[in-house]
Design a protein around this motif. Structure first.
Motif, PDB file in Angstrom:
ATOM      1  N   ALA A   1       0.835  -1.206   0.000  1.00 37.26           N
ATOM      2  CA  ALA A   1       0.000   0.000   0.000  1.00 37.26           C
ATOM      3  C   ALA A   1       0.867   1.252   0.000  1.00 37.26           C
ATOM      4  N   ARG A   2       1.973   1.193   0.710  1.00 33.89           N
ATOM      5  CA  ARG A   2       2.896   2.338   0.769  1.00 33.89           C
ATOM      6  C   ARG A   2       3.492   2.606  -0.615  1.00 33.89           C
ATOM      7  N   ARG A   3       3.887   1.533  -1.300  1.00 32.25           N
ATOM      8  CA  ARG A   3       4.518   1.700  -2.609  1.00 32.25           C
ATOM      9  C   ARG A   3       3.502   2.081  -3.678  1.00 32.25           C
ATOM     10  N   MET A   4       2.283   1.542  -3.566  1.00 27.99           N
ATOM     11  CA  MET A   4       1.285   1.732  -4.627  1.00 27.99           C
ATOM     12  C   MET A   4       0.277   2.830  -4.312  1.00 27.99           C
ATOM     13  N   LYS A   5       0.390   3.409  -3.096  1.00 34.84           N
ATOM     14  CA  LYS A   5      -0.511   4.490  -2.669  1.00 34.84           C
ATOM     15  C   LYS A   5      -1.980   4.040  -2.756  1.00 34.84           C
ATOM     16  N   VAL A   6      -2.260   2.955  -2.067  1.00 40.95           N
ATOM     17  CA  VAL A   6      -3.576   2.325  -2.108  1.00 40.95           C
ATOM     18  C   VAL A   6      -4.122   2.229  -0.683  1.00 40.95           C
ATOM     19  N   THR A   7      -5.445   2.238  -0.541  1.00 42.56           N
ATOM     20  CA  THR A   7      -6.082   2.078   0.768  1.00 42.56           C
ATOM     21  C   THR A   7      -5.723   0.724   1.355  1.00 42.56           C
ATOM     22  N   GLN A   8      -5.316   0.734   2.638  1.00 42.52           N
ATOM     23  CA  GLN A   8      -4.881  -0.485   3.331  1.00 42.52           C
ATOM     24  C   GLN A   8      -5.850  -0.835   4.452  1.00 42.52           C
ATOM     25  N   CYS A   9      -6.300  -2.086   4.436  1.00 44.45           N
ATOM     26  CA  CYS A   9      -7.153  -2.607   5.510  1.00 44.45           C
ATOM     27  C   CYS A   9      -6.423  -3.757   6.193  1.00 44.45           C
ATOM     28  N   ASN A  10      -6.500  -3.817   7.509  1.00 46.66           N
ATOM     29  CA  ASN A  10      -5.873  -4.902   8.275  1.00 46.66           C
ATOM     30  C   ASN A  10      -6.919  -5.807   8.910  1.00 46.66           C
ATOM     31  N   ILE A  11      -6.660  -7.107   8.878  1.00 49.08           N
ATOM     32  CA  ILE A  11      -7.447  -8.079   9.636  1.00 49.08           C
ATOM     33  C   ILE A  11      -6.451  -8.961  10.369  1.00 49.08           C
TER      34      ILE A  11
ATOM     35  N   THR B   1       6.811  -6.152  16.348  1.00 50.35           N
ATOM     36  CA  THR B   1       7.199  -4.942  15.605  1.00 50.35           C
ATOM     37  C   THR B   1       6.373  -4.831  14.324  1.00 50.35           C
ATOM     38  N   ALA B   2       6.197  -5.957  13.634  1.00 47.37           N
ATOM     39  CA  ALA B   2       5.369  -5.970  12.419  1.00 47.37           C
ATOM     40  C   ALA B   2       3.936  -5.553  12.741  1.00 47.37           C
ATOM     41  N   ASP B   3       3.408  -6.026  13.866  1.00 47.95           N
ATOM     42  CA  ASP B   3       2.045  -5.658  14.269  1.00 47.95           C
ATOM     43  C   ASP B   3       1.928  -4.159  14.494  1.00 47.95           C
ATOM     44  N   LEU B   4       2.888  -3.588  15.226  1.00 48.15           N
ATOM     45  CA  LEU B   4       2.855  -2.137  15.490  1.00 48.15           C
ATOM     46  C   LEU B   4       2.891  -1.348  14.191  1.00 48.15           C
ATOM     47  N   ILE B   5       3.740  -1.783  13.267  1.00 43.23           N
ATOM     48  CA  ILE B   5       3.865  -1.091  11.979  1.00 43.23           C
ATOM     49  C   ILE B   5       2.539  -1.137  11.223  1.00 43.23           C
ATOM     50  N   ALA B   6       1.999  -2.342  11.054  1.00 42.89           N
ATOM     51  CA  ALA B   6       0.828  -2.521  10.186  1.00 42.89           C
ATOM     52  C   ALA B   6      -0.424  -1.892  10.771  1.00 42.89           C
ATOM     53  N   MET B   7      -0.659  -2.070  12.081  1.00 42.68           N
ATOM     54  CA  MET B   7      -1.917  -1.563  12.643  1.00 42.68           C
ATOM     55  C   MET B   7      -1.944  -0.039  12.672  1.00 42.68           C
ATOM     56  N   ASN B   8      -0.789   0.589  12.812  1.00 45.22           N
ATOM     57  CA  ASN B   8      -0.758   2.054  12.798  1.00 45.22           C
ATOM     58  C   ASN B   8      -0.785   2.612  11.381  1.00 45.22           C
ATOM     59  N   ALA B   9      -0.241   1.865  10.435  1.00 47.19           N
ATOM     60  CA  ALA B   9      -0.232   2.338   9.039  1.00 47.19           C
ATOM     61  C   ALA B   9      -1.588   2.164   8.365  1.00 47.19           C
ATOM     62  N   ALA B  10      -2.376   1.187   8.811  1.00 49.39           N
ATOM     63  CA  ALA B  10      -3.635   0.849   8.125  1.00 49.39           C
ATOM     64  C   ALA B  10      -4.589   2.031   8.091  1.00 49.39           C
ATOM     65  N   ASN B  11      -5.283   2.175   6.976  1.00 47.11           N
ATOM     66  CA  ASN B  11      -6.346   3.184   6.888  1.00 47.11           C
ATOM     67  C   ASN B  11      -7.541   2.783   7.726  1.00 47.11           C
ATOM     68  N   PHE B  12      -7.828   1.487   7.731  1.00 50.05           N
ATOM     69  CA  PHE B  12      -8.861   0.992   8.644  1.00 50.05           C
ATOM     70  C   PHE B  12      -8.570  -0.453   9.020  1.00 50.05           C
ATOM     71  N   VAL B  13      -9.099  -0.834  10.176  1.00 51.63           N
ATOM     72  CA  VAL B  13      -8.860  -2.162  10.743  1.00 51.63           C
ATOM     73  C   VAL B  13     -10.213  -2.835  10.949  1.00 51.63           C
ATOM     74  N   ILE B  14     -10.297  -4.081  10.519  1.00 49.10           N
ATOM     75  CA  ILE B  14     -11.506  -4.870  10.747  1.00 49.10           C
ATOM     76  C   ILE B  14     -11.224  -5.893  11.841  1.00 49.10           C
ATOM     77  N   SER B  15     -12.096  -5.952  12.815  1.00 48.24           N
ATOM     78  CA  SER B  15     -12.022  -7.022  13.809  1.00 48.24           C
ATOM     79  C   SER B  15     -13.320  -7.814  13.738  1.00 48.24           C
ATOM     80  N   SER B  16     -13.259  -9.056  14.181  1.00 44.14           N
ATOM     81  CA  SER B  16     -14.457  -9.893  14.150  1.00 44.14           C
ATOM     82  C   SER B  16     -15.364  -9.616  15.338  1.00 44.14           C
TER      83      SER B  16
END
Length: 806
Positions: free
Chosen positions: A422-432, A462-477
């Motif tokens: 998403a960073r390279r392609m400038k695209v909306t990022q969602c995390n699950i 460290t990967a979790d901290l990076i991804a969850m803060n970078a995400a545009n939105f996060v989905i949880s169940s």
């Protein structure tokens, strides 16, 4: 909370506090968690002959209830108190019962000293704080609204639209101009240049289409709308176009949250989606039950099928069929050359039952063929993710003939890849997340150094901290996946404040009140999983074959155990054999209860039967343990252990066969982030007993359509199952009642149609938010990149060097 402590100190309960602390000091542990604290307090109340009300209603009782942890150091005690969801206070109590608040930094230093007597000097340790990056974004106030981010964001955006109509209408106009498909302009053209023109032309277009038959196809009046400034995308009929334009007209004249959501949800802006599921054996046949391969594969495949279906519906409703718009969904995973009979060595595989959904497998670069040609554990996968993302970008651009519109990450590794793409392609990022390992493994961050060789948590967290803060939105169940319950910390909440001694301190790891969090539970595949009563949809041959496999077939290669009395009511469970899934705990629970054995058989569908067949250390340990439990409790003749891999259709039918025999399903996990098998069992009509730790608390309504169990309390669990079974023996209608209510629960709340509609609506609204907010995320993303390059990448390189010598 300080007032509560002061109330204790100002009353007769001060002596009780002193006595309780004295009892704590005799405890052999220096670090007590909530259950330990409650047990010690219970012992104190009992020994001191306190009335029952003291335990729950006294000031001290309330303080203990809210206390999550107690750390002893010298003569001081540190109380970590959680007065409400997503909130923490820390106090130091001295030997003289003086109370002083502690800072987060002091708490983290204390935890460090507890682990290795390491006393950080000033400047010794990196301190991570994401708090400042959320200062300029809207935040939710009330904890009960956490997970309803999009509702809050809609209210916030519509209020801004109302307060500064000129600026926001300008943003809206520019947003509508953005959208194209393969170079064809959508929504509005150059005939509309200003917001005033937009408002006037919308009213003119409404008057025009309202005079036409509501079912008149869009193509028959397309030219007239284009002359007014409107391109395709408003609807497929005159009635649909009028509806969409009316929503926009209302939004312009009197903005409201529901109007904003209704309009943005119709904007045709998502046609190409990437779902990243990087680790494990990702395939459609012959993979389930292999290491790291279970619920996530099922989830992502079902999500891909249903997203494509929803996108196709949206294209039709938007009136884009004439442009030959073909939505495409790609599941991005790794290619495994030594594929062990699966299709995981195939670059491109079409998803069954779809027109344009694909599994795209990208190989890892061959740093060491012994590693990269084979399956790699999710705990060892980290060194390959950056190069995998770089290579995947090229493959995705080729497959889509352009960039995707949305990238959805799954699990920690997939979310990191989603961030890099998403960073390279400038695209909306969602995390699950599916599961954040930090809350599954006790003290995993505190004792990360001891666990590093096996689990590499320094990389994962460290990967979790990076991804969850970078995400545009996060989905949880579930809601509690984010912030837990009144008496338990949520998975994301556990990242708020923690230490990894000698690596870094996390002062503020995530803003739990950010509107990026949204609860969107998954659905269940209704083609494979449906009620046992739908006999017209069942295949009798499959039913008979699976009944034989479950109860009577003798096949030592894949079945262990012969039932003395196959007619007994079956207790059934199906999961991977790993420690967290805790099937061995269920076997021990069954083994300890002679009464349960009198009434029931235990049937497990669980991975491999032999240690030498498994390449996963944890699975090997659980195989050994399960055999040991069978021998220890002499369960021969009472248990069946099936080491089989089931197709999707067989997996669905096996639940129904158990339901034919009026069985029950037990999900005994020590922790379950959500619990797809629970949905599968319930929709099949099986009365379900599921762990009270995690997502099942929100799926099951206790004693109405299922039952909670505490899998760490074997006696209590056995008693609950036995009570249900004996009640059903006296009143067979009770089984039918719970079965019917379980089915109704899934159909009302957990369908893929609900999930995909919500997910696409979120993607559009967060896309609009990013465009209109003028929020500068670049500072946050630069901070995250620093964390990636300075912490994650050196650790990944170190692990890669170890792999090259294997």
């Amino acid at each position: 909370m300080s007032e509560l402590i002061q109330a204790i100190l100002d009353s007769e309960e001060k002596s009780d506090l002193r006595s309780f602390i004295s009892q704590l000091r005799q405890h052999e542990q220096n670090y007590l968690l909530r259950n330990d604290i409650l047990n010690v307090f219970g012992e104190y109340c009992s020994k001191s002959q306190k009335p029952e009300t003291f335990y729950t209603s006294s000031h001290l009782g309330k303080l203990i209830y809210y206390t999550q942890e107690i750390i002893q150091e010298d003569s001081n005690l540190c109380f970590i108190i959680r007065p409400k969801i997503a909130s923490q206070e820390v106090y130091r109590l001295t030997a003289d019962l003086d109370v002083e608040p502690m800072t987060v930094q002091e708490l983290l230093d204390l935890r460090d000293r507890l682990v290795n007597k390491f006393q950080p000097q000033e400047g010794d340790l990196l301190e991570l704080d994401f708090g400042p990056f959320y200062d300029y974004t809207p935040t939710i106030r009330d904890p009960k609204n956490i997970g309803k981010g999009v509702q809050y964001l809609n209210r916030y955006l519509s209020s801004k639209l109302f307060q500064d109509a000129k600026q926001w209408l300008e943003s809206l106009l520019n947003f509508l101009r953005l959208h194209h498909y393969n170079g064809v302009q959508l929504l509005i053209n150059d005939r509309i240049q200003t917001q005033q023109q937009l408002s006037l032309q919308v009213k003119k277009a409404i008057a025009f289409v309202s005079d036409r038959p509501s079912d008149e196809p869009y193509e028959q009046f397309r030219f007239q709308l284009q002359m007014m400034g409107f391109e395709p995308g408003w609807g497929n009929t005159a009635g649909r176009v009028e509806e969409t334009l009316n929503i926009l007209d209302e939004l312009i004249d009197s903005p409201a949250p529901q109007t904003l959501e209704a309009f943005i949800s119709r904007v045709p802006m998502i046609f190409r989606i990437v779902l990243v599921s990087a680790h494990g054996w990702f395939g459609q046949e012959g993979v389930l039950g292999r290491p790291d391969t279970g619920g996530q594969v099922v989830y992502v495949l079902d999500q891909a099928k249903n997203l494509e279906k929803q996108l196709q519906e949206d294209v039709v409703l938007a009136g884009l069929e004439g442009l030959n718009v073909q939505p495409k969904v790609i599941i991005l995973t790794r290619l495994i050359p030594n594929s062990d009979g699966t299709l995981c060595n195939q670059r491109l595989e079409k998803v069954h039952g779809t027109e344009n959904a694909w599994i795209l497998r990208v190989p890892l670069r061959d740093f060491n063929p012994n590693m990269t040609q084979n399956w790699i554990s999710r705990f060892e996968f980290w060194p390959y993710l950056e190069s995998f993302a770089i290579d995947s970008e090229k493959e995705l651009l080729a497959e889509f003939h352009g960039t995707p519109d949305l990238i959805v990450g799954n699990y920690s590794d997939g979310n990191l890849v989603a961030f890099l793409l998403a960073r390279r392609m400038k695209v909306t990022q969602c995390n699950i997340a599916h599961a954040l390992e930090k809350s599954k493994y006790l003290f995993s961050n505190l004792y990360w150094q001891d666990l590093e060789e096996k689990y590499h948590f320094s990389l994962q967290f460290t990967a979790d901290l990076i991804a969850m803060n970078a995400a545009n939105f996060v989905i949880s169940s579930t809601y509690q996946e984010i912030v837990g319950t009144n008496d338990s910390v949520g998975q994301y909440e556990s990242y708020k404040c923690f230490t990894m001694p000698e690596l870094y301190h996390v002062v503020n790891g995530i803003e739990l009140f950010s509107p990026k969090f949204n609860v969107v539970p998954p659905g269940v595949n209704e083609n494979a999983y449906f009620p046992y009563t739908r006999t017209e949809d069942r295949v009798q041959e499959d039913r008979d074959r699976l009944a034989e496999i479950l109860f009577t077939l003798e096949d030592p290669s894949q079945i262990f155990g012969k039932l003395d009395d196959p007619t007994k009511r079956p207790i059934f469970s199906m999961a991977r054999l790993d420690r967290i899934k805790n099937l061995t705990g269920l076997a021990e629970c069954f083994g300890q209860s002679k009464d349960l054995q009198e009434h029931c058989n235990l049937i497990l569908v669980a991975g491999k039967l032999r240690v030498e067949e498994s390449g996963d250390n944890e699975e090997r340990d659980e195989i050994i343990r399960l055999y040991h439990i069978i021998d220890e409790y002499n369960l021969h003749g009472k248990i069946r252990w099936l080491g089989v891999r089931l197709s999707k259709s067989d997996s669905g039918e096996i639940y129904r066969v158990i339901a034919d025999h009026k069985g029950v399903f037990v999900q005994p996990a020590l922790f379950e982030a959500f619990g797809l098998t629970i949905l599968e069992a319930m929709i099949s009509g099986l009365p379900t007993f599921a762990t009270q730790f995690g997502g099942p608390l929100e799926i099951i309504q206790n004693k109405m359509n299922g039952f909670y169990i505490n899998p760490t309390n074997l006696e209590e669990t056995a008693t609950k199952i036995l009570e249900f079974v004996t009640k059903c023996e006296h009143n067979p209608q009770y089984w039918d009642e719970i079965s019917r209510k379980a089915i109704d629960r899934v159909y009302s709340t957990y369908t893929w149609k609900i999930h995909t509609s919500k997910l696409l609506s979120l993607a559009r609204i967060y896309g609009f938010w990013n465009f209109t907010s003028k929020e500068n995320r670049e500072d946050l993303l630069r901070y995250i990149e620093a964390l990636f390059y300075l912490i994650y990448k050196p650790a990944a390189k170190q692990l890669l060097q170890q792999h090259q010598h294997r």
